[in-house]
Design a protein around this motif. Structure first.
Motif, PDB file in Angstrom:
ATOM      1  N   LYS A  83       0.777  -1.171  -0.062  1.00 13.91           N
ATOM      2  CA  LYS A  83      -0.068  -0.144  -0.019  1.00 13.91           C
ATOM      3  C   LYS A  83       1.119   1.158  -0.113  1.00 13.91           C
ATOM      4  CE  LYS A  83      -2.144  -0.990   3.829  1.00 13.91           C
ATOM      5  NZ  LYS A  83      -2.853  -1.379   4.940  1.00 13.91           N
ATOM      6  N   GLU A  84       0.359   2.445  -0.558  1.00 11.94           N
ATOM      7  CA  GLU A  84       1.162   3.577  -0.435  1.00 11.94           C
ATOM      8  C   GLU A  84       1.750   4.079   0.976  1.00 11.94           C
ATOM      9  OE1 GLU A  84       3.231   6.500  -2.099  1.00 11.94           O
ATOM     10  OE2 GLU A  84       2.012   5.019  -2.943  1.00 11.94           O
ATOM     11  N   SER A  85       0.727   3.688   1.976  1.00 11.54           N
ATOM     12  CA  SER A  85       1.105   3.952   3.389  1.00 11.54           C
ATOM     13  C   SER A  85       2.497   3.089   3.794  1.00 11.54           C
ATOM     14  CB  SER A  85      -0.078   3.729   4.329  1.00 11.54           C
ATOM     15  OG  SER A  85      -0.564   2.436   4.188  1.00 11.54           O
ATOM     16  N   ASP A  86       2.479   1.894   3.231  1.00 14.58           N
ATOM     17  CA  ASP A  86       3.674   1.157   3.450  1.00 14.58           C
ATOM     18  C   ASP A  86       4.831   1.662   2.944  1.00 14.58           C
ATOM     19  OD1 ASP A  86       1.919  -0.728   4.591  1.00 14.58           O
ATOM     20  OD2 ASP A  86       1.866  -1.792   2.853  1.00 14.58           O
ATOM     21  N   ILE A  87       4.731   1.961   1.751  1.00 16.06           N
ATOM     22  CA  ILE A  87       5.917   2.677   0.831  1.00 16.06           C
ATOM     23  C   ILE A  87       6.328   3.873   1.622  1.00 16.06           C
ATOM     24  CG2 ILE A  87       6.567   3.734  -1.163  1.00 16.06           C
ATOM     25  CD1 ILE A  87       4.433   1.768  -2.602  1.00 16.06           C
ATOM     26  N   GLN A  88       5.598   4.946   1.837  1.00 13.89           N
ATOM     27  CA  GLN A  88       5.870   5.942   2.558  1.00 13.89           C
ATOM     28  C   GLN A  88       6.705   5.854   3.946  1.00 13.89           C
ATOM     29  OE1 GLN A  88       6.122   8.982   1.213  1.00 13.89           O
ATOM     30  NE2 GLN A  88       5.232   7.845  -0.570  1.00 13.89           N
ATOM     31  N   LYS A 109       6.959  -5.364  -8.180  1.00 12.07           N
ATOM     32  CA  LYS A 109       6.186  -4.483  -9.216  1.00 12.07           C
ATOM     33  C   LYS A 109       5.541  -3.412  -8.503  1.00 12.07           C
ATOM     34  CE  LYS A 109       5.735  -8.188 -12.235  1.00 12.07           C
ATOM     35  NZ  LYS A 109       4.777  -9.095 -13.275  1.00 12.07           N
ATOM     36  N   ALA A 110       5.030  -3.561  -7.412  1.00  9.10           N
ATOM     37  CA  ALA A 110       4.022  -2.615  -6.575  1.00  9.10           C
ATOM     38  C   ALA A 110       4.880  -1.145  -6.668  1.00  9.10           C
ATOM     39  CB  ALA A 110       3.480  -2.873  -5.367  1.00  9.10           C
ATOM     40  N   LEU A 111       6.283  -1.206  -6.408  1.00 13.02           N
ATOM     41  CA  LEU A 111       6.983  -0.095  -6.096  1.00 13.02           C
ATOM     42  C   LEU A 111       7.593   0.557  -7.644  1.00 13.02           C
ATOM     43  CD1 LEU A 111       9.453  -1.818  -3.344  1.00 13.02           C
ATOM     44  CD2 LEU A 111       7.611   0.068  -3.082  1.00 13.02           C
ATOM     45  N   GLY A 112       7.246  -0.213  -8.608  1.00  8.69           N
ATOM     46  CA  GLY A 112       7.815   0.689 -10.033  1.00  8.69           C
ATOM     47  C   GLY A 112       9.367   0.302 -10.204  1.00  8.69           C
TER      48      GLY A 112
END
Length: 309
Positions: free
Chosen positions: A110-115, A138-141
Motif C-alpha cells: 500500500k502507499e502508506s507502506d511505501i511512505q 512490481k508494486a514499487l515501480g
C-alpha cells in the motif's frame, strides 16, 4: 551503520533429494528453513564480522514474522516495515547434481507502506552506507531504487548496488561506492563473452568510467578482480569443497564493506571480501568467524594493472 535494503525478502525452504522425478511424489531426505534475500544475507555476514548493520525492507504475515525472529536469534538488527501482505516463500530444490529455485512473486504494498519505508531514510548520517540488493516488487515501480538513491545522496551518505542488468547500468551515474557483478552478469550487461582476465579488464574499467567508485567482478573458483581508479587487483581462487553457493556473492559484498567502513583500506577490504565469499561457499549455511579468518590467511592478491598500463 551499514543498512541493507531487501525490498523483496523471502522465507527460503530448502529441500534435499537424491534425485527429482517430475510428475511423481518425491520424498525429501533433509529440509531447512532460512531467511532469504540478498540484503538479509549481507546483514547476516556483516553481523558475523561484528560490523554495525541494520536490515531494512518489508515483512508481513507468518513468513515475515519468521524472518524477523530468525534474524533476531542470529544477532542481526532489523527495522523492517510491517505490511499486511504475506512475505513470499521460495522453495529451493537440491540434488547431487543441481540446484533448482522456485521463487514466488513479491508482496502487495500500500502507499502508506511505501511512505513509512521511505521515511526511514531521513535518519541517515554522512558516514552511513546503504546497500540496495536484489529485485524490486512490481508494486514499487522500476525507478524505486533511483528514488531511494536520491534520498541517500541528500543525506551525503554512501550507497552500494548489488543488483544486475540494465538497472545497474542506469544507476552508475549516481556514483555507487561499490558494485559486484559476476562474470556472467558482466557478459549479459555488455552482450559479450569473457573468458580471461585480459578480456574482462576493459569492461570492468568501463563500469568505473560510467560512475562506479569501485567494482568487484567475481569469477567463482577462478578468483575475482577489483577495479579502482588507480589499479586493478586480482585475487586467486581458493581451493576447497563447494557446499552451498547461495549467498557467496552477497557475503563478498558484506566482507568488503565490513572492512572498508572501518578502515577505508581498499586491499584489506578486498581480502576480507574474498575470505567471506569463499568461506560462505565452503559452508552449508553461514561460516564461523574462525573459518573466515582461516580463509583470510590463504587469500593472495596481486596488482595487474596501474592507470591502464
Amino acid at each position: 551503520m551499514i543498512y541493507t535494503v531487501t525490498l523483496n525478502p523471502a522465507l527460503d525452504y530448502f529441500m534435499n533429494y537424491e534425485k527429482i522425478s517430475l510428475g511423481e511424489v518425491n520424498r525429501t531426505s533433509q529440509t531447512q528453513v532460512s531467511a532469504g534475500g540478498k540484503g538479509i544475507m549481507e546483514s547476516r555476514m556483516l553481523s558475523l564480522m561484528e560490523s554495525p548493520t541494520t536490515a531494512l525492507g518489508f515483512l508481513g504475515g507468518f513468513s515475515g514474522e519468521y524472518i524477523r525472529t530468525f534474524l533476531n536469534e542470529h544477532g542481526v538488527l532489523s527495522d523492517f516495515t510491517p505490511i499486511d501482505s504475506l512475505t513470499r516463500i521460495n522453495v529451493k530444490l537440491k540434488t547431487e547434481d543441481e540446484e533448482t529455485s522456485l521463487d514466488a512473486a513479491g508482496p502487495i504494498l500500500k502507499e502508506s507502506d511505501i511512505q513509512a519505508f521511505i521515511q526511514k531514510f531521513e535518519n541517515l548520517k554522512p558516514d552511513d552506507i546503504v546497500v540496495f540488493a536484489g529485485t524490486i516488487p512490481k508494486a514499487l515501480g522500476e525507478d524505486f531504487y533511483e528514488r531511494l538513491i536520491e534520498k541517500v545522496k541528500i543525506k551525503r551518505a554512501s550507497f552500494v548496488l548489488d543488483i544486475d542488468g540494465q538497472k545497474l547500468l542506469k544507476s552508475l551515474k549516481s556514483h555507487p561506492l561499490l558494485i559486484k557483478p559476476n562474470r556472467e552478469e558482466l557478459e549479459a550487461i555488455f552482450n559479450t563473452s569473457l573468458k580471461t582476465n585480459e578480456e574482462i579488464i576493459p569492461f570492468g574499467k568501463k563500469l568505473l568510467d560510467m560512475g562506479a567508485q569501485y567494482a568487484i567482478v567475481s569469477m567463482a573458483g577462478d578468483g575475482a578482480l577489483l577495479f579502482s581508479r588507480d589499479a586493478v587487483y586480482f585475487a586467486e581462487g581458493i581451493k576447497g569443497e563447494l557446499k552451498n553457493s547461495i549467498g557467496a556473492g552477497d557475503s563478498t559484498v558484506a566482507g568488503f564493506l565490513a572492512e572498508y567502513h572501518e578502515t577505508k583500506d581498499l586491499l584489506k577490504a578486498f581480502r576480507q571480501a574474498i575470505a567471506c565469499g569463499t568461506a560462505k561457499a565452503f559452508s552449508k549455511d553461514m561460516p564461523t568467524r574462525e573459518f573466515v579468518n582461516e580463509i583470510y590467511k590463504k587469500v593472495e592478491i596481486k596488482e595487474i594493472s596501474i592507470n591502464g598500463n
